[in-house]
Enzyme design. Structure first.
Site, PDB file in Angstrom:
ATOM      1  N   LYS A 266       0.772  -1.363   0.075  1.00 40.32           N
ATOM      2  CA  LYS A 266      -0.226  -0.030  -0.118  1.00 40.32           C
ATOM      3  C   LYS A 266       1.006   1.170   0.118  1.00 40.32           C
ATOM      4  O   LYS A 266       0.483   2.215  -0.614  1.00 40.32           O
ATOM      5  CB  LYS A 266      -0.960  -0.058   1.226  1.00 40.32           C
ATOM      6  CG  LYS A 266      -1.808   0.906   1.245  1.00 40.32           C
ATOM      7  CD  LYS A 266      -2.746   1.077   2.601  1.00 40.32           C
ATOM      8  CE  LYS A 266      -2.133   2.221   3.613  1.00 40.32           C
ATOM      9  NZ  LYS A 266      -2.238   3.425   2.997  1.00 40.32           N
ATOM     10  N   ARG A 267       2.016   1.362   0.563  1.00 43.36           N
ATOM     11  CA  ARG A 267       2.805   2.404   0.774  1.00 43.36           C
ATOM     12  C   ARG A 267       3.399   2.363  -0.445  1.00 43.36           C
ATOM     13  O   ARG A 267       3.735   3.748  -0.853  1.00 43.36           O
ATOM     14  CB  ARG A 267       4.202   2.187   1.811  1.00 43.36           C
ATOM     15  CG  ARG A 267       3.954   3.111   3.107  1.00 43.36           C
ATOM     16  CD  ARG A 267       5.029   2.963   3.861  1.00 43.36           C
ATOM     17  NE  ARG A 267       5.210   1.497   4.657  1.00 43.36           N
ATOM     18  CZ  ARG A 267       6.358   0.847   4.511  1.00 43.36           C
ATOM     19  NH1 ARG A 267       7.380   1.222   4.110  1.00 43.36           N
ATOM     20  NH2 ARG A 267       5.995  -0.385   5.189  1.00 43.36           N
TER      21      ARG A 267
END
Ligand code: GLU
Length: 508
Positions: A266-267
């Protein structure tokens, strides 16, 4: 006799659904449908510490959006209900007890301090991170080292315990993975995983095996991060006497960062500016919303198409496949073993192609709320449908429809007059004034008529078409984009065209 194919997607409701998760669900679904089988959704919520409110509904909604509909699920039910592991809690203990009875599992009473002590005391150069396994279990506090009386006594006193699997030593644990072929594991490297906790709640390891058995799962798809757990599961199938019913395993390769350097997280999405979750995910713990493919303007058709191609190839040059086509051509032999790099530009390409492919009607259904949310008032669906037909080819994401079509509904608030000014002169002002009076005199207002008048007038005034058409476009649209300018003029109408031309003439 061939068994009915039953596949499952077994997510834990711990947060947003990563595209890798959707891909696992998709392959599992495609495989089931290809073989006229059943696709089951089972919610694996035994780890209460990781449970996140709303995550289960979110996962079901994501699958629904993608069109990957389970045949059996907590919502739909079916012959092997319930489909939520927390509701199946009473079913698991008997299997743990059976394993203990047969000598394949044992009670362990070690406290967190005992475990910590083991890790520090047994740490050596040869064994830098000691685990609870064949080499250490006999030094711990469990039913293998204590007498039967001691064990009964501890149980009678409600001493906290867990049940651990007794992994065999010096054994090669083999299985055939549908993607990777034969896989061999050294049992000495696998620890004695906890199967059941003191409160009777199973861990994932026990629950996944019991449920795959009870739900008659024939093919289990999951991410490759589960490969290290496979030997534990293989042994459980064996020890519970179900070896012949064990599903075929398919451990799917990772989805990698665009540069191929590790698993896409997600980062990475936040950092590189693209979504990683299927739909917007609101995290109740942080109160933050993470954008999803749906909300950024992807079509579900495109999303599943691009996911299907991430780690699998069709064997054809063609890349656009509908769900039904995917079902008919999907095959495990063409799933790659290696990780698949995620390429957002390619993902957008898929969407653009799908936007062009879907019907204008369906497109309107999806685009209308997007425009309305931006404050556009749509009085007439027939008009919107025409606008959609005119700009569709220019929109990559559904949200692009706003910028690409706002001027069909509202007079632009800014005009790129800087692009016109350098070559502007009195003759051009005269051209546009005369264009308006000639058009005013004509009873017809359509693209063909307007273009004819425009061209004849340009020839009469000896001005190049290109030098007039670009300013005309900026007058109507605000910038240098959009479909044919005469078509735009026809659609927005004579009155609006004149209003905009006058407005910009005033600025020049
Ligand atoms: N519950 C596991 C997860 O959320 C699924 C593993 C499996 O499919 O066996 O990753």
């Amino acid at each position: 006799m061939n068994k009915e194919v039953r596949t499952r997607f077994a997510p834990s409701p711990t947060g947003g659904l990563h595209l890798g998760g959707v891909r696992t669900a998709l392959y599992s679904y495609l495989y089931a449908k290809k073989h006229a089988g059943t696709f089951v959704l089972r919610v694996e919520d035994t780890d209460q510490t990781r449970y996140v409110e709303g995550a289960e509904k979110y996962i079901l909604d994501c699958l629904d959006w993608c069109g990957i509909s389970p045949d059996e699920s907590p919502l739909k039910s079916g012959p092997y209900a319930p489909y939520r592991q927390s509701e199946r809690k009473p079913m698991y203990k008997q299997y743990a007890l059976q394993l203990i009875e047969n000598g394949h599992a044992y009670y362990a009473f070690d406290t967190p301090e005992d475990l910590e002590k083991m890790r520090t005391d047994l740490k050596s150069e040869k064994n830098p991170s000691p685990q609870y396994d064949h080499s250490t279990r006999m030094q711990m506090k469990n039913s293998l080292t204590l007498s039967a009386e001691e064990v009964n006594d501890l149980l009678a006193k409600n001493t906290p315990f867990v049940v651990r699997i007794k992994m065999p030593s010096n054994e090669t644990i083999s299985f055939t993975d549908m993607i990777r072929g034969e896989i061999n594991n050294d049992s000495n490297l696998v620890d004695d995983k906890v199967l059941l906790k003191g409160d009777g709640m199973p861990t994932y390891h026990l629950a996944v095996v019991v449920d795959d058995y009870l739900m008659k799962i024939t093919h289990a798809f999951r991410g490759e991060e589960w490969l290290p757990s496979a030997p534990v599961h293989i042994k459980l199938w064996d020890y519970l006497g179900w070896k012949n019913d064990m599903p075929q395993w398919a451990h799917l390769p990772l989805i990698l960062k665009p540069d191929g350097n590790g698993k896409l997280s997600k980062r990475d999405g936040d950092r590189l500016g693209f979504p990683v979750f299927a739909m917007n995910w609101f995290d109740p713990k942080t109160n933050e919303t993470t954008i999803g493919f749906k909300e950024i303007g992807f079509l579900p058709e495109a999303f599943i198409n691009l996911l299907a191609m991430l780690g699998w190839h069709s064997g054809e040059e063609k890349e656009l496949f509908s769900k039904d086509e995917l079902i008919s051509i999907f095959s495990m032999e063409r799933v790659h073993k290696g990780g698949a790099k995620f390429d957002y530009e390619k993902a957008k390409w898929f969407n653009h192609e799908w936007v062009k492919t879907i019907s204008d009607d369906r497109c309107m259904m999806l685009v209308k709320p997007i425009l309305q949310a931006k404050g556009i008032v749509i009085k007439d669906d027939a008009y919107l449908l025409k606008v959609i037909g005119a700009v569709k080819d220019r929109c990559t994401l559904l949200n692009d429809f706003y910028t690409q079509s706002v001027y069909f509904f509202e007079t632009p608030t800014s005009f790129d007059t800087d692009a016109i000014k350098p070559k502007w002169n009195e003759d051009k002002t005269a051209f546009f004034n005369e264009l308006m009076s000639q058009c005013a005199a004509s009873t017809n207002w359509n693209a063909v008529e307007l273009e004819t008048i425009f061209k004849e007038l340009a020839t009469a005034k000896n001005i190049k078409m290109g030098e007039l058409q670009m300013p005309f476009r900026i007058m109507l649209v605000g910038g240098k984009f959009g479909p044919g300018v005469f078509e735009i003029a026809e659609m927005i109408g004579k009155e609006s065209t004149f209003e905009r031309v006058k407005m910009v003439l005033g600025m020049l």
